[in-house]
Design a protein around this motif. Structure first.
Motif, PDB file in Angstrom:
ATOM      1  N   MET A 103      44.875  35.052  41.834  1.00 47.72           N
ATOM      2  CA  MET A 103      43.595  34.283  42.163  1.00 47.72           C
ATOM      3  C   MET A 103      42.636  35.108  42.856  1.00 47.72           C
ATOM      4  SD  MET A 103      44.641  30.627  43.490  1.00 47.72           S
ATOM      5  CE  MET A 103      43.318  29.708  43.613  1.00 47.72           C
ATOM      6  N   GLY A 104      42.939  35.650  44.232  1.00 47.05           N
ATOM      7  CA  GLY A 104      41.942  36.326  44.887  1.00 47.05           C
ATOM      8  C   GLY A 104      41.351  37.632  44.390  1.00 47.05           C
ATOM      9  N   THR A 105      39.950  37.609  44.635  1.00 46.05           N
ATOM     10  CA  THR A 105      39.261  38.821  44.205  1.00 46.05           C
ATOM     11  C   THR A 105      38.786  39.520  45.558  1.00 46.05           C
ATOM     12  OG1 THR A 105      37.163  37.409  44.640  1.00 46.05           O
ATOM     13  CG2 THR A 105      38.296  37.160  42.403  1.00 46.05           C
ATOM     14  N   ILE A 106      38.620  40.875  45.093  1.00 50.17           N
ATOM     15  CA  ILE A 106      38.243  41.887  46.180  1.00 50.17           C
ATOM     16  C   ILE A 106      36.853  41.399  47.025  1.00 50.17           C
ATOM     17  CG2 ILE A 106      37.250  43.579  44.768  1.00 50.17           C
ATOM     18  CD1 ILE A 106      38.576  45.710  46.674  1.00 50.17           C
ATOM     19  N   GLY A 107      35.975  40.875  46.123  1.00 42.22           N
ATOM     20  CA  GLY A 107      34.582  40.462  46.710  1.00 42.22           C
ATOM     21  C   GLY A 107      34.868  39.231  47.566  1.00 42.22           C
ATOM     22  N   GLY A 108      35.566  38.421  47.052  1.00 50.33           N
ATOM     23  CA  GLY A 108      35.826  37.253  48.099  1.00 50.33           C
ATOM     24  C   GLY A 108      36.748  37.511  49.181  1.00 50.33           C
TER      25      GLY A 108
END
Ligand SMILES: Cc1cc2nc3c(=O)[nH]c(=O)nc-3n(C[C@H](O)[C@H](O)[C@H](O)COP(=O)(O)OP(=O)(O)OC[C@H]3O[C@@H](n4cnc5c(N)ncnc54)[C@H](O)[C@@H]3O)c2cc1C
Length: 280
Positions: A103-108
């Motif tokens: 789910m998680g993104t590097i930008g987030g």
């Protein structure tokens, strides 16, 4: 609450500039949990999943471009993180557990700027820059200058993170990320990201970043300098770690006391050096 799904960077920026109290949503792993807990109630959400050009990893002459919407799982599985850039791949592999990595993104992750998160230190050790887009176009912020405090970054109100640029660094470099956690999959009690290069048995390049020991990731040129051109003896590592301990400002919290965190810095640095000596 209003919800928008722009398809271009320009459209996303225009919405952020036009709407009051607008927030980007990437993977939603943290933002939605915070909204559920009534910690945040933005009046506008800007979903980034349809914005073109901000997902995936591309190789170029300088190194790698990681789109902000690239998930931790994609980074963890990628074979493009060669040489010292591998520190980012190693950090991705140690974030939480598979559902969160999907789910998680590097930008987030970096926009949330949790001092216990894994990417912030890895990006500093890799000497990366963060690309942010706003009404005036794009600008690059060195990772070292991106994190300003607890959950605070250098991204201005109407800007958002669109990519991370990672330089190749020295060809013979190697990177590692190590962390101590209370339980498997937890945020770090303390983490160390390290990039080293060797010339025979001497260290020819070193870049260290320590996480969860201050409001922002800790990086000191002086500590890097102690390891550079050294034989990486225990004494060299202790000397570098002593500078980092002195500059740290850890807190007591559920993950560990400030004293415990200080004690972990030399131990984790030794562990990272020893793993990299084996890899080199
Ligand atoms: C149970 C659990 C365990 C976790 N364990 C770890 C761990 O061990 N290590 C670790 O590093 N992380 C951990 N995380 C954090 C997680 O990996 C994600 O990094 C985090 O959820 C943020 O990524 P996201 O894409 O979900 O962001 P979102 O939740 O969508 O957004 C987070 C914040 O960033 C803002 N934002 C999102 N994208 C952008 C953008 N492109 N530009 C500007 N602002 C933006 C949002 O408005 C929001 O404020 C954990 C999370 C959970 C829920």
């Amino acid at each position: 609450m209003k919800y928008f799904e722009p398809t271009s960077i320009d459209e996303a920026v225009a919405i952020l500039a036009r709407e009051d109290d607008a927030r980007c949503v990437s993977g939603g792993a943290t933002l939605v949990a915070m909204m559920n807990a009534d910690l945040l109630s933005p009046s506008t959400l800007v979903g980034l999943r349809r914005v073109s050009g901000i997902e995936g990893i591309t190789k170029n002459q300088q190194g790698l471009r990681i789109g902000a919407m690239t998930t931790h799982a994609t980074i963890a599985k990628s074979g493009l993180f060669v040489a010292g850039m591998n520190v980012i791949n190693r950090a991705a592999n140690q974030i939480a557990h598979p559902p969160i990595r999907n789910m998680g993104t590097i930008g987030g992750s970096i926009s949330h700027a949790d001092p216990a998160a894994d990417f912030p230190t890895a990006l500093i050790a890799a000497n990366a820059s963060i690309e942010v887009s706003g009404m005036d176009g794009q600008r690059l912020i060195p990772a070292d200058e991106f994190f300003l405090g607890y959950y605070e970054t250098a991204v201005a109100e109407n800007e958002f993170v669109t990519a991370i640029l990672v330089p190749k660094g020295p060809e013979n470099a190697v990177g590692e990320h190590v962390k101590v956690t209370r339980v498997d999959g937890d945020f770090a009690t303390v983490s160390v990201s390290l990039v080293l290069a060797f010339n025979e048995n001497q260290c020819s390049y070193a870049r260290i970043a320590v996480g969860a020991v201050a409001a922002t990731p800790l990086h000191l040129d002086e500590a890097d300098a102690v390891l550079t051109d050294s034989a990486l003896t225990d004494e060299d590592i202790d000397n570098a770690a002593a500078l980092l301990v002195k500059a740290s400002d850890p807190i007591d919290d559920v993950r560990g006391s400030a004293n415990y965190r200080r004690a972990l810095i030399p131990r984790l640095l030794k562990r990272a050096v020893s793993l990299l000596k084996t890899d080199a």
